[in-house]
Motif scaffolding. Structure first.
Motif, PDB file in Angstrom:
ATOM      1  N   MET A   1      40.667  32.587  40.943  1.00  0.00           N
ATOM      2  CA  MET A   1      40.797  31.883  42.204  1.00  0.00           C
ATOM      3  C   MET A   1      40.471  33.003  43.299  1.00  0.00           C
ATOM      4  N   PRO A   2      39.227  33.626  43.335  1.00  0.00           N
ATOM      5  CA  PRO A   2      38.933  34.610  44.215  1.00  0.00           C
ATOM      6  C   PRO A   2      39.222  34.667  45.754  1.00  0.00           C
ATOM      7  N   ASP A   3      39.326  33.382  46.385  1.00  0.00           N
ATOM      8  CA  ASP A   3      39.346  32.798  47.532  1.00  0.00           C
ATOM      9  C   ASP A   3      40.881  32.663  47.908  1.00  0.00           C
ATOM     10  N   LYS A   4      41.961  32.836  46.910  1.00  0.00           N
ATOM     11  CA  LYS A   4      43.294  32.515  47.545  1.00  0.00           C
ATOM     12  C   LYS A   4      43.653  33.066  48.716  1.00  0.00           C
ATOM     13  N   PHE A   5      43.335  34.312  49.107  1.00  0.00           N
ATOM     14  CA  PHE A   5      43.754  34.688  50.575  1.00  0.00           C
ATOM     15  C   PHE A   5      43.372  33.929  51.551  1.00  0.00           C
TER      16      PHE A   5
ATOM     17  N   ILE B   1      51.545  31.513  42.945  1.00  0.00           N
ATOM     18  CA  ILE B   1      51.196  30.362  41.939  1.00  0.00           C
ATOM     19  C   ILE B   1      49.762  30.458  41.521  1.00  0.00           C
ATOM     20  N   ALA B   2      48.838  31.181  42.397  1.00  0.00           N
ATOM     21  CA  ALA B   2      47.440  31.173  42.314  1.00  0.00           C
ATOM     22  C   ALA B   2      46.944  32.548  41.760  1.00  0.00           C
ATOM     23  N   SER B   3      46.271  32.821  40.766  1.00  0.00           N
ATOM     24  CA  SER B   3      46.035  34.103  40.367  1.00  0.00           C
ATOM     25  C   SER B   3      44.308  34.430  41.102  1.00  0.00           C
TER      26      SER B   3
ATOM     27  N   ASN C   1      57.343  46.314  38.991  1.00  0.00           N
ATOM     28  CA  ASN C   1      57.223  46.133  37.427  1.00  0.00           C
ATOM     29  C   ASN C   1      56.172  44.742  37.579  1.00  0.00           C
ATOM     30  N   LEU C   2      55.183  44.843  37.056  1.00  0.00           N
ATOM     31  CA  LEU C   2      54.046  43.863  37.055  1.00  0.00           C
ATOM     32  C   LEU C   2      53.550  43.639  35.682  1.00  0.00           C
ATOM     33  N   ASP C   3      52.853  42.493  35.375  1.00  0.00           N
ATOM     34  CA  ASP C   3      52.044  42.279  34.370  1.00  0.00           C
ATOM     35  C   ASP C   3      50.734  42.798  34.582  1.00  0.00           C
ATOM     36  N   GLU C   4      50.366  43.839  33.492  1.00  0.00           N
ATOM     37  CA  GLU C   4      48.894  44.611  33.788  1.00  0.00           C
ATOM     38  C   GLU C   4      47.937  43.827  33.771  1.00  0.00           C
ATOM     39  N   SER C   5      48.021  42.285  33.472  1.00  0.00           N
ATOM     40  CA  SER C   5      46.951  41.259  33.434  1.00  0.00           C
ATOM     41  C   SER C   5      46.582  40.996  35.126  1.00  0.00           C
ATOM     42  N   HIS C   6      47.526  41.058  35.703  1.00  0.00           N
ATOM     43  CA  HIS C   6      47.230  40.647  37.093  1.00  0.00           C
ATOM     44  C   HIS C   6      45.826  41.415  37.685  1.00  0.00           C
ATOM     45  N   LYS C   7      45.401  40.643  38.616  1.00  0.00           N
ATOM     46  CA  LYS C   7      44.265  41.321  39.348  1.00  0.00           C
ATOM     47  C   LYS C   7      44.727  42.373  40.292  1.00  0.00           C
ATOM     48  N   THR C   8      45.988  42.073  40.990  1.00  0.00           N
ATOM     49  CA  THR C   8      46.780  43.316  41.857  1.00  0.00           C
ATOM     50  C   THR C   8      46.796  44.598  40.931  1.00  0.00           C
TER      51      THR C   8
ATOM     52  N   GLU D   1      37.413  44.594  44.247  1.00  0.00           N
ATOM     53  CA  GLU D   1      36.253  45.606  44.236  1.00  0.00           C
ATOM     54  C   GLU D   1      35.314  45.259  45.341  1.00  0.00           C
ATOM     55  N   ASP D   2      35.129  43.673  45.735  1.00  0.00           N
ATOM     56  CA  ASP D   2      34.322  43.648  46.909  1.00  0.00           C
ATOM     57  C   ASP D   2      34.839  43.619  48.162  1.00  0.00           C
ATOM     58  N   ASP D   3      36.072  44.454  48.374  1.00  0.00           N
ATOM     59  CA  ASP D   3      36.846  44.634  49.484  1.00  0.00           C
ATOM     60  C   ASP D   3      37.536  43.292  49.975  1.00  0.00           C
ATOM     61  N   SER D   4      37.354  42.016  49.295  1.00  0.00           N
ATOM     62  CA  SER D   4      38.235  40.980  49.787  1.00  0.00           C
ATOM     63  C   SER D   4      39.709  41.240  49.342  1.00  0.00           C
ATOM     64  N   VAL D   5      40.473  40.302  49.955  1.00  0.00           N
ATOM     65  CA  VAL D   5      41.953  40.727  50.180  1.00  0.00           C
ATOM     66  C   VAL D   5      42.620  39.994  48.892  1.00  0.00           C
ATOM     67  N   ASP D   6      43.552  40.592  48.408  1.00  0.00           N
ATOM     68  CA  ASP D   6      44.371  39.801  47.114  1.00  0.00           C
ATOM     69  C   ASP D   6      45.921  40.064  47.513  1.00  0.00           C
ATOM     70  N   VAL D   7      46.646  39.047  47.529  1.00  0.00           N
ATOM     71  CA  VAL D   7      48.098  39.320  47.646  1.00  0.00           C
ATOM     72  C   VAL D   7      48.894  38.464  46.428  1.00  0.00           C
ATOM     73  N   MET D   8      49.891  39.068  45.889  1.00  0.00           N
ATOM     74  CA  MET D   8      50.539  38.499  44.974  1.00  0.00           C
ATOM     75  C   MET D   8      51.929  38.367  45.400  1.00  0.00           C
ATOM     76  N   ASN D   9      52.754  37.555  44.936  1.00  0.00           N
ATOM     77  CA  ASN D   9      54.211  37.536  45.202  1.00  0.00           C
ATOM     78  C   ASN D   9      54.712  37.920  44.111  1.00  0.00           C
TER      79      ASN D   9
END
Length: 190
Positions: free
Chosen positions: A88-92, A82-84, A47-54, A24-32
């Motif tokens: 962990m908002p700064d994971k990227f 590993i990181a969510s 097919n994702l878990d709906e609880s993911h930020k992604t 929402e703040d335009d920061s980047v999120d990436v998930m494996n």
């Protein structure tokens, strides 16, 4: 002799896919993720878990990019699994990777990944398999270093790896061993 092993998600290989979205703040999120792939000529299914930020970001922005992880970036790719971003908002930023805004969809393109599909959400489904996102591919971006002289992707140059669900390992994609729709053609004549 064969042995029953019970119910397991034993399909091999599984792709190692990087799903990138904006928060929402335009920061980047990436998930494996490994639970996804092609579902039509111009469509991917995740097919994702709906609880993911992604998942939240996809619902809000209606777009994502899907990249193939390469061995040069295996550490960051694994970290993205590993990181969510929920905790962990700064994971990227921790990975040192770089991203720029896609020109086609409201999602980031990770510059270090050699192949990226830009996707807009075509459908969001809740069904027997859980939360499923179907994305329409609107463009593909490839690093020139993975292309041949005719701008076709050369898999060995992609330097991709796959996930093994048997022992939770990553494996380099190997050499070409056959040609689709030709290797078995001789059996058509029997």
């Amino acid at each position: 002799m064969k042995k029953d092993l019970g119910v397991h998600p034993y399909v091999f290989p599984m792709p190692v896919l990087m799903v990138a979205t904006y928060n929402e703040d335009d920061s980047v999120d990436v998930m494996n993720m490994a639970w996804g792939g092609m579902c039509a000529e111009n469509m991917v299914a995740l097919n994702l878990d709906e609880s993911h930020k992604t998942s939240e970001n996809i619902k809000k922005r209606g777009a994502f990019t899907l990249s193939i992880a390469d061995i040069d970036n295996i550490e960051a790719a694994d970290f993205f699994g590993i990181a969510s971003c929920n905790t962990m908002p700064d994971k990227f930023e921790r990975t040192g990777l770089h991203a720029h805004k896609s020109r086609k969809v409201d999602a980031p393109v990770v510059e270090e990944f050699p192949l990226t599909l830009e996707c807009k959400v075509a459908a969001i489904e809740h069904g027997v398999g859980g939360f499923r996102v179907v994305g329409e591919i609107v463009n593909v971006i490839a690093d020139e270093k993975i292309l041949d002289a005719k701008d076709k992707i050369e898999p060995e140059k992609l330097n991709a790896f796959v996930f093994d669900q048997f022992q939770n390992g990553y494996y380099r994609i190997g050499e070409k061993v056959g040609q689709a729709w030709k290797s078995g053609a001789a059996l058509m004549k029997k």
